[in-house]
Design a protein around this motif. Structure first.
Motif, PDB file in Angstrom:
ATOM      1  N   LEU A 108      61.826  17.445  -7.384  1.00 25.92           N
ATOM      2  CA  LEU A 108      60.468  17.562  -8.734  1.00 25.92           C
ATOM      3  C   LEU A 108      61.276  17.529  -9.970  1.00 25.92           C
ATOM      4  CD1 LEU A 108      58.655  20.563  -7.531  1.00 25.92           C
ATOM      5  CD2 LEU A 108      58.158  18.371  -7.099  1.00 25.92           C
ATOM      6  N   LYS A 109      60.148  16.358 -10.321  1.00 28.93           N
ATOM      7  CA  LYS A 109      60.571  15.716 -12.031  1.00 28.93           C
ATOM      8  C   LYS A 109      59.435  15.825 -12.402  1.00 28.93           C
ATOM      9  CE  LYS A 109      62.057  11.623 -14.655  1.00 28.93           C
ATOM     10  NZ  LYS A 109      62.449  10.818 -15.031  1.00 28.93           N
ATOM     11  N   VAL A 110      59.707  17.060 -13.634  1.00 27.53           N
ATOM     12  CA  VAL A 110      58.801  17.644 -14.403  1.00 27.53           C
ATOM     13  C   VAL A 110      58.682  17.879 -15.493  1.00 27.53           C
ATOM     14  CG1 VAL A 110      57.164  20.084 -15.052  1.00 27.53           C
ATOM     15  CG2 VAL A 110      57.868  19.571 -12.672  1.00 27.53           C
ATOM     16  N   GLN A 111      58.369  16.713 -16.438  1.00 30.75           N
ATOM     17  CA  GLN A 111      58.096  16.113 -18.236  1.00 30.75           C
ATOM     18  C   GLN A 111      57.883  16.134 -18.622  1.00 30.75           C
ATOM     19  OE1 GLN A 111      60.847  13.320 -17.659  1.00 30.75           O
ATOM     20  NE2 GLN A 111      59.020  11.249 -17.871  1.00 30.75           N
ATOM     21  N   LYS A 112      57.181  16.213 -20.219  1.00 31.09           N
ATOM     22  CA  LYS A 112      55.843  16.213 -20.578  1.00 31.09           C
ATOM     23  C   LYS A 112      55.765  14.467 -20.463  1.00 31.09           C
ATOM     24  CE  LYS A 112      53.974  16.495 -25.436  1.00 31.09           C
ATOM     25  NZ  LYS A 112      54.761  17.216 -27.111  1.00 31.09           N
ATOM     26  N   ALA A 113      54.707  14.015 -20.467  1.00 29.50           N
ATOM     27  CA  ALA A 113      54.164  12.580 -20.195  1.00 29.50           C
ATOM     28  C   ALA A 113      54.323  12.613 -22.411  1.00 29.50           C
ATOM     29  CB  ALA A 113      52.389  12.893 -20.111  1.00 29.50           C
ATOM     30  N   GLU A 114      54.955  11.171 -22.369  1.00 30.43           N
ATOM     31  CA  GLU A 114      54.655  10.727 -23.588  1.00 30.43           C
ATOM     32  C   GLU A 114      53.373   9.130 -24.201  1.00 30.43           C
ATOM     33  OE1 GLU A 114      57.492  10.597 -25.344  1.00 30.43           O
ATOM     34  OE2 GLU A 114      58.009  12.329 -23.993  1.00 30.43           O
ATOM     35  N   ASP A 115      53.684   9.650 -24.975  1.00 25.58           N
ATOM     36  CA  ASP A 115      51.847   9.539 -25.286  1.00 25.58           C
ATOM     37  C   ASP A 115      52.461   7.757 -25.318  1.00 25.58           C
ATOM     38  OD1 ASP A 115      50.247  11.416 -26.407  1.00 25.58           O
ATOM     39  OD2 ASP A 115      50.835  12.140 -28.009  1.00 25.58           O
ATOM     40  N   LYS A 116      51.891   6.941 -24.544  1.00 27.90           N
ATOM     41  CA  LYS A 116      51.801   5.139 -25.179  1.00 27.90           C
ATOM     42  C   LYS A 116      51.030   4.517 -25.672  1.00 27.90           C
ATOM     43  CE  LYS A 116      54.853   5.661 -21.301  1.00 27.90           C
ATOM     44  NZ  LYS A 116      55.164   4.785 -19.754  1.00 27.90           N
ATOM     45  N   GLY A 117      51.203   3.531 -26.692  1.00 27.06           N
ATOM     46  CA  GLY A 117      50.335   3.055 -27.365  1.00 27.06           C
ATOM     47  C   GLY A 117      49.253   3.922 -28.145  1.00 27.06           C
ATOM     48  N   ALA A 118      49.968   5.100 -29.242  1.00 29.99           N
ATOM     49  CA  ALA A 118      49.005   6.277 -28.866  1.00 29.99           C
ATOM     50  C   ALA A 118      49.132   5.621 -30.708  1.00 29.99           C
ATOM     51  CB  ALA A 118      49.595   7.545 -29.208  1.00 29.99           C
ATOM     52  N   PRO A 119      47.564   6.266 -31.834  1.00 29.36           N
ATOM     53  CA  PRO A 119      48.202   5.745 -33.206  1.00 29.36           C
ATOM     54  C   PRO A 119      49.184   6.073 -34.028  1.00 29.36           C
ATOM     55  CG  PRO A 119      46.154   6.489 -32.841  1.00 29.36           C
ATOM     56  CD  PRO A 119      46.674   7.058 -31.384  1.00 29.36           C
ATOM     57  N   GLY A 120      50.381   4.867 -34.603  1.00 30.85           N
ATOM     58  CA  GLY A 120      50.754   5.406 -35.460  1.00 30.85           C
ATOM     59  C   GLY A 120      52.121   5.316 -34.601  1.00 30.85           C
ATOM     60  N   GLN A 121      52.216   4.089 -33.645  1.00 30.60           N
ATOM     61  CA  GLN A 121      52.720   3.560 -32.786  1.00 30.60           C
ATOM     62  C   GLN A 121      54.105   2.950 -32.931  1.00 30.60           C
ATOM     63  OE1 GLN A 121      50.716   0.995 -30.393  1.00 30.60           O
ATOM     64  NE2 GLN A 121      51.258  -0.570 -31.395  1.00 30.60           N
ATOM     65  N   SER A 122      55.212   3.301 -32.742  1.00 27.81           N
ATOM     66  CA  SER A 122      56.564   2.394 -33.308  1.00 27.81           C
ATOM     67  C   SER A 122      57.017   1.211 -32.741  1.00 27.81           C
ATOM     68  CB  SER A 122      57.263   3.165 -33.941  1.00 27.81           C
ATOM     69  OG  SER A 122      58.822   2.595 -34.581  1.00 27.81           O
ATOM     70  N   LEU A 123      55.918  -0.686 -33.242  1.00 28.82           N
ATOM     71  CA  LEU A 123      56.672  -1.107 -32.020  1.00 28.82           C
ATOM     72  C   LEU A 123      58.305  -1.441 -32.587  1.00 28.82           C
ATOM     73  CD1 LEU A 123      54.140  -2.939 -33.555  1.00 28.82           C
ATOM     74  CD2 LEU A 123      54.081  -1.433 -30.958  1.00 28.82           C
ATOM     75  N   GLY A 124      59.187  -1.282 -33.164  1.00 26.36           N
ATOM     76  CA  GLY A 124      60.509  -2.010 -33.528  1.00 26.36           C
ATOM     77  C   GLY A 124      60.461  -2.679 -35.032  1.00 26.36           C
TER      78      GLY A 124
END
Length: 131
Positions: A28-44
């Motif tokens: 099993l791999k259990v981890q917190k889901a990451e927000d993708k494309g959420a407001p405040g996203q960083s494009l680099g």
């Protein structure tokens, strides 16, 4: 893959304890889901030579005029707006915006997360053709 929402923080932390454990012969791999494309996203950093951005997860009600209005203060404004649709003319909720200069792109990415017709603007840089 599954996404689970827990009623409280205790359930979330209890689930994390199962990370890297065996379940029926599978790890099993259990981890917190990451927000993708959420407001405040960083494009680099903007890639050199990049004069275009792509917008995703737009409201299906967004028009080219809406995008023109949103980006009109970015340099001389958009050079070209490509709002993608399917064969039937239904919005694919994606657009490509070309600008005259790289500095206009720098101005445009500051608008990432702006809510447009109910959805936050999710954007990324388009790869220049030389890549």
């Amino acid at each position: 893959m599954a996404f689970v929402t827990y009623a409280d923080e205790a359930g979330y932390f209890a689930a994390l304890e199962f990370n890297n454990t065996d379940y029926g012969g599978k790890q099993l791999k259990v981890q917190k889901a990451e927000d993708k494309g959420a407001p405040g996203q960083s494009l680099g950093p903007r890639p050199p030579g990049c004069n275009s951005i792509v917008l995703r997860k737009l409201s299906p009600d967004v028009t080219s005029d809406d995008l023109q209005d949103l980006f009109k203060g970015c340099g001389a404004g958009p050079q070209k707006i490509g709002l993608l649709t399917d064969r039937n003319g239904i919005s694919r909720c994606t657009a490509r915006i070309d600008f005259h200069t790289e500095s206009a792109v720098d101005d445009a990415v500051k608008l990432a997360g702006t809510v447009l017709k109910g959805n936050p603007v999710v954007m990324d840089f388009c790869k220049p053709k030389t890549w």
